[in-house]
Design a protein around this motif. Structure first.
Motif, PDB file in Angstrom:
ATOM      1  N   GLY A   1       1.097  -1.011   0.051  1.00 32.21           N
ATOM      2  CA  GLY A   1       0.324  -0.716  -0.363  1.00 32.21           C
ATOM      3  C   GLY A   1       0.946   1.341   0.009  1.00 32.21           C
TER       4      GLY A   1
ATOM      5  N   PHE B   1      -1.251 -11.173  -4.202  1.00 27.86           N
ATOM      6  CA  PHE B   1      -1.483 -10.177  -4.893  1.00 27.86           C
ATOM      7  C   PHE B   1      -1.219 -10.337  -6.208  1.00 27.86           C
TER       8      PHE B   1
ATOM      9  N   SER C   1      -1.901  -4.792  -7.215  1.00 31.38           N
ATOM     10  CA  SER C   1      -2.698  -4.523  -6.884  1.00 31.38           C
ATOM     11  C   SER C   1      -2.174  -4.208  -5.670  1.00 31.38           C
TER      12      SER C   1
ATOM     13  N   VAL D   1      -4.231  -0.875   1.276  1.00 28.48           N
ATOM     14  CA  VAL D   1      -4.100  -2.312   1.083  1.00 28.48           C
ATOM     15  C   VAL D   1      -2.907  -2.472   2.320  1.00 28.48           C
TER      16      VAL D   1
ATOM     17  N   THR E   1     -10.079  -6.175   4.456  1.00 26.18           N
ATOM     18  CA  THR E   1      -9.420  -5.652   2.616  1.00 26.18           C
ATOM     19  C   THR E   1      -9.885  -6.735   2.088  1.00 26.18           C
TER      20      THR E   1
END
Length: 149
Positions: free
Chosen positions: A58, A116, A120, A126, A133
């Motif tokens: 993230g 992932f 992503s 994330v 999530t």
């Protein structure tokens, strides 16, 4: 290289989210903030020994809110997500710049190995263990009790 690299210029580009570093050997690198953040040389990221690295997710939009010199050998950035415990020596910045492509590939491989798809795992918000999530994963490194540093 016989002598240690020393930066002759450091420029933070917040809009493009890269740190430009020029070294005394003539090399210059543009290091993405995201790469710096996911490879931060802090115990939070690197763990306390080999095999204890904690995958960072993230961080696509991470910025640098500030950067402070540490003696004559390093800088300590404060990232926009609050992370500020990594001390980036000149040698480490040189490594990040000179090995950027290999490090990036390794990071993407680690994201894919954690489930992932595509990129992503880089999306803001994330997490590896966050509630509700899209991706639920077991964390690594410090366990469910959190790190004690």
């Amino acid at each position: 290289m016989s002598s240690k690299p020393v930066p002759t210029a450091l420029t933070v580009h917040n809009k493009s989210r890269v740190l430009d570093v020029e070294f005394n050997d003539g090399q210059s690198f543009s290091i993405p903030f995201e790469l710096m953040r996911v490879y931060s040389p802090s115990a939070e990221v690197m763990g306390h020994g080999p095999g204890q690295e904690v995958l960072q997710v993230g961080k696509r939009e991470v910025g640098i809110a500030g950067i402070e010199p540490v003696g004559n050998y390093a800088v300590q950035p404060t990232f926009s997500d609050g992370h500020n415990t990594g001390i980036f020596t000149w040698e480490y910045l040189y490594k990040l710049g000179s090995q950027k492509d290999v490090l990036w590939t390794t990071y993407m491989d680690r994201l894919h190995a954690s489930g992932f798809e595509g990129d992503s795992g880089r999306e803001t918000g994330v997490s590896l263990t966050g509630p509700s999530t899209t991706h639920q994963h077991g964390g690594g490194g410090c366990g469910s009790g959190g790190c004690k540093h």
